[in-house]
Scaffold this motif. Structure first.
Motif, PDB file in Angstrom:
ATOM      1  N   ALA A   1      -2.901 -12.602   3.572  1.00  0.00           N
ATOM      2  CA  ALA A   1      -2.864 -11.796   2.301  1.00  0.00           C
ATOM      3  C   ALA A   1      -3.675 -10.552   2.448  1.00  0.00           C
ATOM      4  N   ALA A   2      -3.629  -9.543   1.380  1.00  0.00           N
ATOM      5  CA  ALA A   2      -4.423  -8.598   1.242  1.00  0.00           C
ATOM      6  C   ALA A   2      -4.802  -8.447  -0.097  1.00  0.00           C
ATOM      7  N   ILE A   3      -6.110  -8.398  -0.394  1.00  0.00           N
ATOM      8  CA  ILE A   3      -6.544  -7.944  -1.764  1.00  0.00           C
ATOM      9  C   ILE A   3      -7.380  -6.534  -1.756  1.00  0.00           C
ATOM     10  N   GLY A   4      -7.478  -5.769  -2.790  1.00  0.00           N
ATOM     11  CA  GLY A   4      -8.069  -4.594  -2.839  1.00  0.00           C
ATOM     12  C   GLY A   4      -8.535  -4.210  -4.187  1.00  0.00           C
ATOM     13  N   TYR A   5      -9.579  -3.682  -4.211  1.00  0.00           N
ATOM     14  CA  TYR A   5     -10.328  -3.185  -5.735  1.00  0.00           C
ATOM     15  C   TYR A   5     -10.143  -1.606  -5.999  1.00  0.00           C
ATOM     16  N   CYS A   6      -9.748  -1.273  -7.163  1.00  0.00           N
ATOM     17  CA  CYS A   6      -9.622   0.251  -7.650  1.00  0.00           C
ATOM     18  C   CYS A   6      -8.788   0.881  -6.134  1.00  0.00           C
ATOM     19  N   PHE A   7      -9.275   1.927  -5.780  1.00  0.00           N
ATOM     20  CA  PHE A   7      -8.591   2.329  -4.629  1.00  0.00           C
ATOM     21  C   PHE A   7      -8.164   1.471  -3.687  1.00  0.00           C
ATOM     22  N   GLY A   8      -8.758   0.400  -3.389  1.00  0.00           N
ATOM     23  CA  GLY A   8      -8.385  -0.662  -2.526  1.00  0.00           C
ATOM     24  C   GLY A   8      -7.018  -1.394  -3.125  1.00  0.00           C
ATOM     25  N   GLY A   9      -7.031  -1.307  -4.362  1.00  0.00           N
ATOM     26  CA  GLY A   9      -5.987  -2.042  -4.960  1.00  0.00           C
ATOM     27  C   GLY A   9      -4.423  -1.246  -4.665  1.00  0.00           C
ATOM     28  N   THR A  10      -4.782   0.110  -4.671  1.00  0.00           N
ATOM     29  CA  THR A  10      -3.668   1.252  -4.593  1.00  0.00           C
ATOM     30  C   THR A  10      -3.336   0.800  -2.931  1.00  0.00           C
ATOM     31  N   THR A  11      -4.381   0.569  -2.080  1.00  0.00           N
ATOM     32  CA  THR A  11      -4.229   0.640  -0.693  1.00  0.00           C
ATOM     33  C   THR A  11      -3.344  -0.362  -0.393  1.00  0.00           C
ATOM     34  N   VAL A  12      -3.576  -1.773  -0.990  1.00  0.00           N
ATOM     35  CA  VAL A  12      -2.909  -2.976  -0.524  1.00  0.00           C
ATOM     36  C   VAL A  12      -1.514  -2.738  -0.921  1.00  0.00           C
ATOM     37  N   ILE A  13      -1.150  -2.113  -2.077  1.00  0.00           N
ATOM     38  CA  ILE A  13       0.217  -2.115  -2.566  1.00  0.00           C
ATOM     39  C   ILE A  13       0.796  -1.205  -1.516  1.00  0.00           C
ATOM     40  N   GLU A  14       0.163  -0.146  -1.296  1.00  0.00           N
ATOM     41  CA  GLU A  14       0.646   0.864  -0.079  1.00  0.00           C
ATOM     42  C   GLU A  14       1.092   0.257   1.142  1.00  0.00           C
TER      43      GLU A  14
END
Lengths: 257, 257
Positions: free
Chosen positions: A133-146
């Motif tokens: 899986a991938a998780i991300g915070y703020c900019f990282g949240g955008t990134t994992v959805i990308e």
């Protein structure tokens, strides 16, 4: 007696820490050098689920490493990806804005960078590649959805207070994994139109998704360094932080079955 | 050997069922006779958390009793409230609409009726009154949020695909308990304006609330008898059903600490 207890506690803490293996890993995307951090509990030797951790706009900091340690304590192999490049660690929010914008306006590059991190994780022999899986915070949240929009074969992604906008909503159809979006109900950095567009994208592409709105939480609600003043638009919210971590664990329990 | 296993399984099933105590309880609100159902595991004798279950617009049916059994199996004392009155069990959706409207347009009466059910639950000696919650389905979801708006001293309420509208949004300030709203992202019976008004009400009153949107789910997503045709606006969704039940359990784990 007090000294004895102090020594004992120190030994216990040392033993607990000793089990967590932390390793800096250099890797590349194209010609760009990247530097991530791998974290796992070295007591385990059989393959286990892997979790990619993608940093916020300030780049890879101790914050992500701490989250990776928390994941390692849950029994996962965690790898903190580096999207910006080795040594590119913004010193302030102005610099962070410049870096983040580079990738938000070039989603192909963003996808290539996060994919490079995912490759490092999946090549690790301790990782069960069917359970990643991938998780991300703020900019990282955008990134994992990308990452999901790129059609990556991960089991699921979790965005914590990530931007949910997409310049190419039709890419939703590429999504093969499950999506959990953890969102502060009062987050002023994610406009209502982005939220609505995200929901439409997920709906139109028949994605297996869910979104949790945490009441009273603004942007960056999982980050203690964001302070506690909601009026600034970004603030830590212990309640939402703990709940979203629980929600992530429940999501993992489902996708890592 | 097969016969032996079959007998063994029958005995195990019988033993499991035998532990669940089900009891019809008559009670009153004003002069109106009401008839609810109490369900608990009779193997437990010490006080435990209590959960009020409020029915959908068809009135108290086997569906709610089944949910109460599931709650009993989790170790809770469950009481299925009767909002409509003894013997008032709509035979079809037309009759259900008439009954539900009576209470949706008279929130004071709705509050009085659900409070009467809560009183029955809380008076039961097996219930730890510091640890009581209410859950409800569709009409019952609206009802448990209305219970919260009345200022009830429960620990939390959970709405499953409930209507979230309020004729008196200022009553949000009375809410003392935690709220979890489980919502089908494609539910056409809960208009976007109601959802927005609910969020504003929770925000303005500083309520401890969260809302989960389940992708691909419409109204009645926890109810197998709703069929599986999303285009009808109400349909069962096994994925959202299971997830929302897990989310409720996690909510209980938090509020019943």
């Amino acid at each position: 007696m007090k000294t004895f207890i102090a020594i004992l506690l120190t030994l216990v803490a040392a033993a607990a820490n000793a089990a967590i293996h932390t390793e800096t890993i250099e890797y590349k995307q194209g010609d760009t050098a990247l530097e991530g951090v791998l974290v796992y509990d070295d007591a385990v030797t059989t393959p286990r689920p892997g979790v990619l951790v993608v940093h916020q706009w300030l780049g890879l900091t101790d914050y992500e490493k701490h989250r990776a340690e928390m994941l390692a304590q849950l029994g996962y192999v965690a790898f903190c990806a580096d999207i910006y490049g080795k040594g590119v660690r913004p010193a302030n929010t102005k610099e962070a804005g410049v870096e983040a914008t580079k990738y938000k306006t070039d989603r192909a590059l963003l996808r290539a960078r996060v994919k490079a991190g995912l490759d490092v994780l999946e090549k690790n022999k301790l990782v069960d590649t069917r359970r990643v899986a991938a998780i991300g915070y703020c900019f990282g949240g955008t990134t994992v959805i990308e990452l999901a929009r790129s059609g990556a074969g991960v089991a699921g992604v979790v965005s914590f207070h990530g931007g949910l906008d997409s310049p190419t909503p039709a890419d939703g159809k590429n999504i093969k994994c499950k999506i959990l979006a953890c969102h502060g109900a009062d987050d002023p950095h994610v406009p209502a139109r982005d939220l609505a567009a995200f929901e439409t994208e997920m709906h139109d592409a028949k994605v297996d998704w869910r979104l949790i709105k945490y009441g009273g939480a603004v942007h960056a609600f999982t980050q203690p360094m964001a302070g506690n003043d909601n009026s600034k638009g970004a603030a830590y919210n212990e309640r939402a932080d703990k709940r979203s971590w629980q929600d992530m664990k429940q999501f993992f329990a489902e996708i890592f079955k």
